[in-house]
Design a protein around this motif. Structure first.
Motif, PDB file in Angstrom:
ATOM      1  N   ARG A  23       1.021  -1.188   0.201  1.00 47.12           N
ATOM      2  CA  ARG A  23      -0.230  -0.162  -0.123  1.00 47.12           C
ATOM      3  C   ARG A  23       0.695   1.253  -0.026  1.00 47.12           C
ATOM      4  O   ARG A  23       2.001   1.300   0.476  1.00 47.12           O
ATOM      5  CB  ARG A  23      -0.952   0.064   1.088  1.00 47.12           C
ATOM      6  CG  ARG A  23      -0.287   0.080   2.616  1.00 47.12           C
ATOM      7  CD  ARG A  23      -1.234   0.254   3.970  1.00 47.12           C
ATOM      8  NE  ARG A  23      -0.375   0.047   4.983  1.00 47.12           N
ATOM      9  CZ  ARG A  23      -0.961   0.429   6.243  1.00 47.12           C
ATOM     10  NH1 ARG A  23      -2.109   0.929   6.253  1.00 47.12           N
ATOM     11  NH2 ARG A  23      -0.392   0.354   7.264  1.00 47.12           N
ATOM     12  N   SER A  24       0.277   2.512  -0.486  1.00 40.50           N
ATOM     13  CA  SER A  24       1.247   3.531  -0.040  1.00 40.50           C
ATOM     14  C   SER A  24       1.597   4.009   1.188  1.00 40.50           C
ATOM     15  O   SER A  24       1.006   3.428   2.160  1.00 40.50           O
ATOM     16  CB  SER A  24       0.173   4.551  -0.702  1.00 40.50           C
ATOM     17  OG  SER A  24      -0.961   4.469   0.331  1.00 40.50           O
ATOM     18  N   GLY A  25       2.952   4.264   1.229  1.00 36.24           N
ATOM     19  CA  GLY A  25       3.572   4.056   2.460  1.00 36.24           C
ATOM     20  C   GLY A  25       3.188   5.281   3.369  1.00 36.24           C
ATOM     21  O   GLY A  25       2.344   6.128   3.194  1.00 36.24           O
ATOM     22  N   PRO A  26       3.789   5.310   4.717  1.00 36.10           N
ATOM     23  CA  PRO A  26       3.515   6.196   5.734  1.00 36.10           C
ATOM     24  C   PRO A  26       3.740   7.771   5.373  1.00 36.10           C
ATOM     25  O   PRO A  26       3.165   8.388   5.639  1.00 36.10           O
ATOM     26  CB  PRO A  26       4.304   5.687   7.004  1.00 36.10           C
ATOM     27  CG  PRO A  26       5.433   4.931   6.489  1.00 36.10           C
ATOM     28  CD  PRO A  26       4.668   4.251   5.233  1.00 36.10           C
ATOM     29  N   ALA A  27       4.717   7.782   4.664  1.00 34.71           N
ATOM     30  CA  ALA A  27       5.145   9.271   4.153  1.00 34.71           C
ATOM     31  C   ALA A  27       3.892   9.709   3.303  1.00 34.71           C
ATOM     32  O   ALA A  27       3.655  11.049   3.339  1.00 34.71           O
ATOM     33  CB  ALA A  27       6.578   9.035   3.326  1.00 34.71           C
ATOM     34  N   TYR A  28       3.749   9.075   2.171  1.00 34.24           N
ATOM     35  CA  TYR A  28       2.589   9.524   1.528  1.00 34.24           C
ATOM     36  C   TYR A  28       1.322   9.742   2.113  1.00 34.24           C
ATOM     37  O   TYR A  28       0.466  10.857   2.130  1.00 34.24           O
ATOM     38  CB  TYR A  28       2.412   8.339   0.271  1.00 34.24           C
ATOM     39  CG  TYR A  28       1.220   8.930  -0.709  1.00 34.24           C
ATOM     40  CD1 TYR A  28       1.811   9.539  -1.854  1.00 34.24           C
ATOM     41  CD2 TYR A  28      -0.066   8.221  -0.679  1.00 34.24           C
ATOM     42  CE1 TYR A  28       0.827  10.006  -2.863  1.00 34.24           C
ATOM     43  CE2 TYR A  28      -0.829   8.655  -1.594  1.00 34.24           C
ATOM     44  CZ  TYR A  28      -0.578   9.636  -2.542  1.00 34.24           C
ATOM     45  OH  TYR A  28      -1.459   9.881  -3.560  1.00 34.24           O
TER      46      TYR A  28
END
Length: 249
Positions: A156-161
């Motif tokens: 999934r899209s990461g924590p920064a995103y």
């Protein structure tokens, strides 16, 4: 011609959502400022006879942002619409997330949105008593990341995103409260999985969505066009999810 003679700055205009937004704006009569790190040649070909300005550079650089706005005013005398669209998306999970990737996503997605928003409002939109700010966020900023197939660890899209897009949503609401008195609205479109360069090569299972397909850039651009138009004069601080229903509980 819902945007006849209006001037619109669109970041990330070389491809994907930014390209589609630019083309739709042009069809509605806008003069478009195309901002990207890469050449906007393909977008320019699609603009037809529309008046445009191409500005290439790093949207994370405050000097570049100021230069874009200054060039816009020099060429068109005014600016009516800003679409903060350009973005990056790391898919590393929290354990593997590097500071470099964290800063890249936060700077591109959130810092640049702040820089452009500040630069177009003060003094230009404020003095004109009119403006439309449209920020492209993501349902990842609402639900902590859109799950895709493939790599279970980094699927999934990461924590920064997610953090950067959550920040865009919060910034949208804050700005809306601040600038409404100047006749300026600030809204956000939050896409779900959309067929762009960010999702290229990443398999998405859309069978859990009410609308079982990937979003198209035109789906997002249609929502942006509404927020950018005079039709949305009584609409501000809204986060419009364009996600095929994946956010339904």
């Amino acid at each position: 011609m819902r945007m006849q003679n209006e001037v619109a700055i669109v970041t990330g205009a070389a491809s994907g959502i930014g390209q589609e937004v630019s083309v739709q704006f042009a069809k509605e009569g806008a003069k478009v400022v195309l901002v990207d790190l890469n050449s906007c040649e393909k977008t320019i070909e699609l603009l037809g006879e529309a008046d445009y300005l191409e500005c290439l550079g790093d949207i994370r650089d405050p000097d570049f942002v100021k230069a874009v706005v200054n060039r816009t005013i020099e060429k068109f005398d005014e600016v009516h619409v800003l679409v903060n669209n350009a973005g990056t998306c790391s898919r590393l999970d929290l354990e593997d997330m590097t500071l470099e990737m964290w800063e890249r996503d936060l700077d591109t997605n959130l810092k640049a949105t702040f820089l452009f928003t500040q630069a177009v409002i003060f003094p230009h939109m404020k003095e004109a008593r009119y403006g439309r700010i449209v920020n492209i966020s993501s349902v990842s900023g609402l639900n902590g990341g859109v799950v895709s197939g493939g790599d279970e660890k980094n699927g999934r899209s990461g924590p920064a995103y997610a953090a950067s897009k959550g920040g865009v949503i919060a910034l949208t609401k804050w700005v809306a409260k601040e600038v409404g008195k100047y006749g300026i609205t600030c809204n956000s479109v939050a896409p779900g999985a959309t067929a762009t360069a960010i999702t290229a090569g990443v398999p998405y299972d859309t069978s859990n969505q009410v609308i079982d397909r990937m979003g198209e850039p035109s789906d997002i651009a249609n929502a942006v066009l509404y927020f950018a138009s005079k039709e949305a004069s009584y609409t501000t601080s809204q986060i419009l999810k364009v996600d095929g229903g994946v956010s339904i509980g």
